[in-house]
Design a protein around this motif. Structure first.
Motif, PDB file in Angstrom:
ATOM      1  N   UNK A  40       0.841  -1.205   0.000  1.00  0.00           N
ATOM      2  CA  UNK A  40       0.000   0.000   0.000  1.00  0.00           C
ATOM      3  C   UNK A  40       0.876   1.255   0.000  1.00  0.00           C
ATOM      4  N   UNK A  41       1.961   1.215   0.768  1.00  0.00           N
ATOM      5  CA  UNK A  41       2.869   2.359   0.822  1.00  0.00           C
ATOM      6  C   UNK A  41       3.511   2.631  -0.523  1.00  0.00           C
ATOM      7  N   UNK A  42       3.943   1.561  -1.189  1.00  0.00           N
ATOM      8  CA  UNK A  42       4.565   1.720  -2.512  1.00  0.00           C
ATOM      9  C   UNK A  42       3.538   2.275  -3.500  1.00  0.00           C
ATOM     10  N   UNK A  43       2.298   1.762  -3.415  1.00  0.00           N
ATOM     11  CA  UNK A  43       1.234   2.251  -4.293  1.00  0.00           C
ATOM     12  C   UNK A  43       0.993   3.748  -4.085  1.00  0.00           C
ATOM     13  N   UNK A  44       1.042   4.181  -2.811  1.00  0.00           N
ATOM     14  CA  UNK A  44       0.835   5.608  -2.515  1.00  0.00           C
ATOM     15  C   UNK A  44       1.934   6.448  -3.142  1.00  0.00           C
TER      16      UNK A  44
END
Lengths: 254, 134
Positions: free
Chosen positions: B36-40
């Motif tokens: 999720x962090x990478x996607x953000x």
């Protein structure tokens, strides 16, 4: 007539979920205005109501998914499930200030290590106080205090009993739920009102659901910063739990 | 078109979670590593890039903003499916362990905030050097 209604609601599960949650939000914001003059965020009340309903869902159905185990309300499961939750969390990143984010790098990493370390130690100390002495149980319960995913993953890797694994999951659940409820109340006292502390908070607490809901109830603008660091927490915990942390506990306990 | 924004958000989400999955396999962890962090981060960079080139119009942005706005209701739906009953029936040890972990986390927020501050913000650096000169 009731049967027909039931059929519509269950075959349009997600749509029913929107309606139920929408009504809950309306009620919560009304309570917030009417009884607290807006001091307690409507979102905080809504999250609390959700948890309360989840408790009764579990109590009456004996299931593990709160309100969603009541078949008419299963659409809420899709709405609040991992897919839409992650999709919406990623969306909150739109509009994040890149400079703010660059400054968050180092404190983010430090807070992740401190967060896993402090939760793990807390879990191990409590387990010791309750009479557990073997390294496997201590590590598993400590890992459960990290998150309810790290607990069973660690326990399975080092061969903990299923009873201890269940305890570790319960410890992690308590943590996640408490973070959801307590964050808006504690926030003013710990300076949780800017992107920097939100990043640190995300890394220290780590429980994605707890951080996501806790920050939403405190200040929605802080959500992306906290969730960004929290996204790395569980994986880092799964990495450290059955390895480094287990070796340390085994070294001390033996 | 609104769907362009939704699609951009989808692509970033899928790509981020896929990278997180690959990272998990690479380091041998049965979990998604920061998906999720990478996607953000992908969304932030893609959004800024498209804005700079003038390819992001208000309609496209609405496709992302809608999902950002329904975030709180989604979180409420998530709260409604937590295993609250299971957590509370875990017994005093599980509850104590969870509570102590949360207290430790809250207590560390101001501590870590203070720790990194002199290097992090220009203002406190100035304040720091002023006090050391005095």
């Amino acid at each position: 007539m009731y049967e027909a209604l039931q059929k519509v609601i269950s075959s349009y599960g997600l749509v029913s979920g929107f309606a139920v949650i929408g009504a809950t939000m309306w009620l919560s914001y009304w309570i917030s205005q009417r009884f607290t003059q807006g001091r307690l965020h409507g979102s905080a009340i809504a999250i609390f109501l959700g948890l309360l309903l989840a408790y009764f869902g579990g109590l009456f159905t004996g299931g593990k998914k709160g309100l969603v185990d009541i078949s008419v309300l299963s659409g809420i499961g899709l709405m609040g499930g991992a897919m839409l939750r992650d999709f919406a969390i990623v969306a909150t990143a739109f509009g994040v200030n890149i400079d703010e984010l660059k400054r968050a790098g180092v404190p983010g990493v430090i807070s992740l290590l401190f967060g896993i370390g402090s939760s793990f130690v807390a879990g191990v100390v409590v387990a010791l106080a309750f009479g557990y002495t073997d390294a496997v149980s201590l590590t598993t319960i400590g890992a459960g205090a990290v998150t309810y995913i790290v607990g069973p993953v660690t326990g399975a890797a080092i061969g903990a009993s299923s009873e201890v694994m269940a305890l570790s999951i319960a410890a992690g659940l308590v943590k996640a739920i408490l973070v959801m409820i307590a964050t808006p109340f504690v926030a003013p006292y710990i300076g949780l009102n800017n992107p920097r502390t939100a990043v640190i908070f995300g890394g220290l607490m780590g429980t994605s659901s707890g951080v996501a809901a806790g920050l939403a109830a405190t200040d929605p603008k802080l959500v992306p910063y906290g969730c960004l660091t929290a996204a790395f927490y569980t994986a880092l915990g799964c990495l450290l739990g059955p390895s480094l942390l287990f070796f340390i506990v085994r070294g001390i306990a033996a | 078109m609104i769907i362009y924004g939704v699609a951009l958000l989808s692509i970033c989400t899928l790509a981020g979670i896929y990278i997180g999955q690959l990272l998990g396999i690479a380091i041998g962890v049965p979990a998604n590593v920061g998906g999720v962090g990478i996607a953000m981060i992908l969304l932030i960079f893609a959004g800024t890039y498209l804005q700079k080139r003038g390819l992001m119009n208000p309609k496209t942005e609405q496709g992302i903003e809608f999902w950002s706005a329904v975030y709180i209701p989604v979180v409420v739906a998530m709260a409604a499916q937590q295993n609250v009953y299971g957590a509370l029936s875990g017994g005093p040890m599980a509850i104590t362990a969870g509570v102590v972990a949360v207290i430790a986390g809250f207590a560390l927020v101001p501590l870590l905030d203070k720790m990194g501050k002199p290097v992090a913000t220009a203002n406190s650096v100035k304040a720091e050097s002023a006090t050391s000169q005095a």
